[in-house]
Design an enzyme around this catalytic site. Structure first.
Site, PDB file in Angstrom:
ATOM      1  CD  GLU A   7      -2.595   1.191   2.600  1.00 22.39           C
ATOM      2  OE1 GLU A   7      -2.536   0.239   3.383  1.00 22.39           O
ATOM      3  OE2 GLU A   7      -3.129   2.272   2.864  1.00 22.39           O
ATOM      4  CG  ASP A   8       1.782   2.875   3.414  1.00 24.13           C
ATOM      5  OD1 ASP A   8       0.692   3.034   2.829  1.00 24.13           O
ATOM      6  OD2 ASP A   8       1.924   2.864   4.645  1.00 24.13           O
TER       7      ASP A   8
END
Ligand code: MN
Length: 732
Positions: free
Chosen positions: A76-77
């Site tokens: 996600e990051d």
């Protein structure tokens, strides 16, 4: 900062077979990918995945879950592609990380739609593999623990979401420990002032609480030892801030009135009978508070929670709660589905999980049907909170009701007639308005009066469809009865005007009048009268049809100057007894008779019984052995034959027994063993020593029939030290 080796060690301890190297690899990978990122607290980002992994390791989850915790934010990051995770860590971990990433993905929707979408995804992921949600919950827990670094606005939003969605999910999965922490943290950020005040008040009382808990736990330990009831340990607990606060708000009471503020928790070895034996000892030490005993052992909650709860009055008059459960039940209460999941690896099949996930599956099915996101979130909140509350009748019978149910719902659940005759209610011995929402554990007593009847207003607050239907039905019946009555009067009036005998006309219901009713499209004369009462049909026209036009015109001419016959229709009230409660008894040859087992002798299925027609209360069913039967025989015309219905329902009857024993230790344990060996429920147990130095143990057992009862009694007789056992008269 926690070190990865500590986490590795924890996982290794709980899972000796685990591939621990995967944890170290996940750690290095996560460290590399998150390098340079920081959290709102200013710490390196890596702290977060490490803490999440640690929470999961504390929950004793497997290495796959813990590694997923370490990796949960990388896709996600950072710029890592899902395929990379698959290549490096295998299919299982990649699948879990993917599930988590999907939950977190934000599209350009409104906040509400986003939230709804995320929850839907989460539910789907949960069914797929519950570990996704466990990691998500651990993620949320660590974020909540570090919430103070965020801006107030964001803090509140996250705290609210935690309270609305994450804490209830933890609860539904039975993870009591995590739910508690999430709720307390959310409370702290949503209502900081109230949180601080309450925390201070509790802090002030802490020495007092600790001393009290110390006292009762030591005391319990001593008594268990004396009674030879095996226990593992006794813990003390003070109620959590959020649940105290909720209680204070809801019941508008002071801190001193929270009766379950303090609880002792008795943990027994893994056999259910020890719980009941321990309960006997506790009830013997302190006076139990009536109606507060809850048996979640025999009847687990749907998140699989099991425990015996009872409230007792301490020696100085202060009430407190005692919870009794086995070691295994305790673990499930704290870890819930996580504890179950662990077993999936080997010892236990998936069947327990299936049961635990029943609600989840239906939730998912339903979540796919609801399109509107606002609707979805609203009903989800209702659904995530425990759907049902459990309340008790004054006799201790458990009633399961939906959330928000009122005493009227409760009354209709007992029986239609109880609902129809309900005039008021006492909840925990206090008179309350009928629209009051019943809470878990409430003892509800319905007050009735024979002349009372339902009110249309009840439709504004009842929540069960049963109550709603019955009230509607009654209102409709009532309207119909009134209409028939009005119709009849109108008809009589018109007949009187024409000097016809209304009695004769109405008596003709099989013939002419019935034909006329049919002409109008009604099946019965009553329907015709009701239609007249409603104003749909003019009585004059009905009579004209009856007489034929010529005859009617003739009579109609002479309408003035007629005496009005005062017809008294004298509607005979038809008394109909309604069967109440005891479906297991039938009166020979008669339907719909109100029967009730007599309280003086409390007959049990299989016993010889006779019925006695009481005045206004239907048929009382006595055991033939009952002392009162002799006297009843004075009125032989009121004796009716009754028999046990052949129904297959396994209703248990509570029967109170008295055992006379030698005064020696271990008697209670011996007795509970003898009873529970037969898979027989114990509802209550009390022991005293009589002046003759004999022990008197009163025990209320739950039996299915008289044969079962005989076996229980003969088993008790065999316990060394038992001198005699007898059945006590009267309802338990
Ligand atoms: Mn995270």
């Amino acid at each position: 900062m926690i070190r990865i080796e500590e986490i590795v060690e924890k996982v290794g301890r709980n899972h000796p077979q685990a591939d621990l190297d995967i944890l170290r690899r996940a750690y290095f990978f996560s460290a590399r990918e998150h390098k340079g990122q920081t959290r709102a607290s200013g710490e390196p980002y890596l702290v977060h995945p490490l803490e999440v992994a640690n929470i999961l390791a504390e929950m004793r989850l497997d290495e796959v879950s813990v590694a997923t915790g370490l990796l949960h934010d990388v896709v996600e990051d950072t710029l890592v592609a899902p395929e990379v995770i698959r290549e490096l860590f295998g299919e299982e971990i990649a699948h879990l990380v993917d599930g988590l990433t999907k939950i977190a993905q934000i599209s350009n929707q409104s906040r509400e739609e986003q939230q709804a979408e995320n929850v839907r995804k989460m539910l789907l992921a949960m069914v797929d593999d519950v570990r996704v949600v466990l990691v998500k919950l651990a993620d949320r827990l660590h974020n909540m623990r570090t919430l103070q670094f965020l801006k107030p606005e964001k803090r509140r939003r996250i705290a609210q979401e935690t309270l609305d969605i994450f804490a209830p999910i933890a609860h539904r999965l039975g993870i009591g420990r995590m739910r508690s922490e999430l709720e307390d943290l959310a409370f702290q950020h949503l209502h900081p002032e109230e949180y601080r005040e309450l925390a201070e008040q509790l802090e002030k009382r802490r020495p007092e609480h600790e001393a009290f808990l110390g006292d009762i736990t030591t005391h319990i330990q001593e008594k268990m030892l004396e009674a030879e009831v095996p226990i593992i340990r006794v813990e003390g607990r003070v109620k959590r801030l959020y649940s105290i606060w909720k209680k204070l708000k809801r019941q508008k009471i002071g801190l001193d009135q929270v009766y379950d503020m303090i609880a002792a928790r008795v943990i027994t070895p893994n056999e259910v009978r020890h719980c009941y034996a321990a309960l006997g000892v506790v009830h013997n030490m302190w006076q139990p508070v009536p109606g507060r005993f809850k048996d979640w052992v025999a009847m687990p909650r749907d998140n699989l929670y099991q425990s015996l709860h009872t409230s007792v009055i301490g020696t100085k008059g202060q009430p407190f709660e005692v919870q009794i459960r086995t070691e295994e039940m305790h673990r499930i209460a704290e870890e819930g589905v996580a504890a179950h999941w662990k077993y999936k690896e080997g010892k236990r099949g998936a069947r327990d999980d299936d049961q635990a996930f029943q609600w989840l599956r239906s939730l998912v099915e339903w979540s796919q049907e609801v399109k509107d996101s606002r609707d979805f979130l609203e009903s989800l909140k209702l659904d995530l909170y425990p759907k049902d509350v459990y309340a008790f009748t004054p006799m201790g019978k458990v009633m399961q009701l939906p959330r928000g149910a009122t005493p009227v719902d409760f009354a209709y659940l007992i029986h239609t007639e109880v609902g129809n005759k309900c005039t008021g209610a006492r909840v925990n011995n206090r008179i309350v308005p009928l629209r009051t929402a019943i809470q878990n554990g409430d003892v509800v007593e319905i007050m009735t009066s024979p002349n009372s009847h339902p009110s249309r207003d009840w439709l504004n607050f009842v929540v069960t469809s049963r109550a709603r239907n019955r009230v509607r039905h009654w209102v409709a019946e009532q309207q119909r009865a009134e209409s028939i009555e009005i119709g009849r009067k109108l008809f009589e009036k018109e007949a009187g005007r024409l000097q016809l005998s209304a009695k004769k006309l109405l008596g003709d219901s099989d013939g002419e009048l019935k034909r006329i009713a049919n002409d109008y499209g009604y099946g019965r004369v009553d329907d015709l009268l009701a239609a007249i009462g409603y104003g749909k049909i003019v009585p004059r026209n009905a009579i004209a049809k009856f007489l034929g036009p010529d005859k009617f015109a003739e009579l109609d001419q002479k309408k003035e100057s007629r005496l009005r016959s005062s017809v008294n229709a004298g509607v005979q009230a038809v008394r109909k007894f309604i069967r109440l409660g005891d479906d297991s008894i039938v009166v020979r040859g008669v339907d719909d008779l109100l029967v009730a087992r007599a309280r003086c002798c409390n007959p049990v299925r299989g016993e010889e019984i006779i019925g006695y027609v009481t005045l206004g209360k239907g048929v009382a069913v006595h055991a033939r052995r009952c002392k009162n039967v002799q006297q009843l025989m004075v009125n032989p015309e009121r004796i009716v034959e009754v028999e046990w219905a052949g129904s297959s329902d396994q209703a248990a009857y509570a029967v109170k027994l008295l055992a006379i024993t030698e005064n020696r230790t271990g008697m209670i344990a011996g007795l509970t063993d003898a009873i529970s060996d037969m898979k027989t429920g114990i509802r209550d147990m009390r022991a005293t020593v009589a002046p003759d130095n004999r022990g008197r143990i009163e025990v209320t057992v739950e039996v299915f029939d008289v044969k079962h009862l005989d076996k229980v009694m003969s088993n008790i007789r065999k316990v060394p030290g038992v001198l005699d056992v007898e059945r006590l008269q009267g309802a338990a």
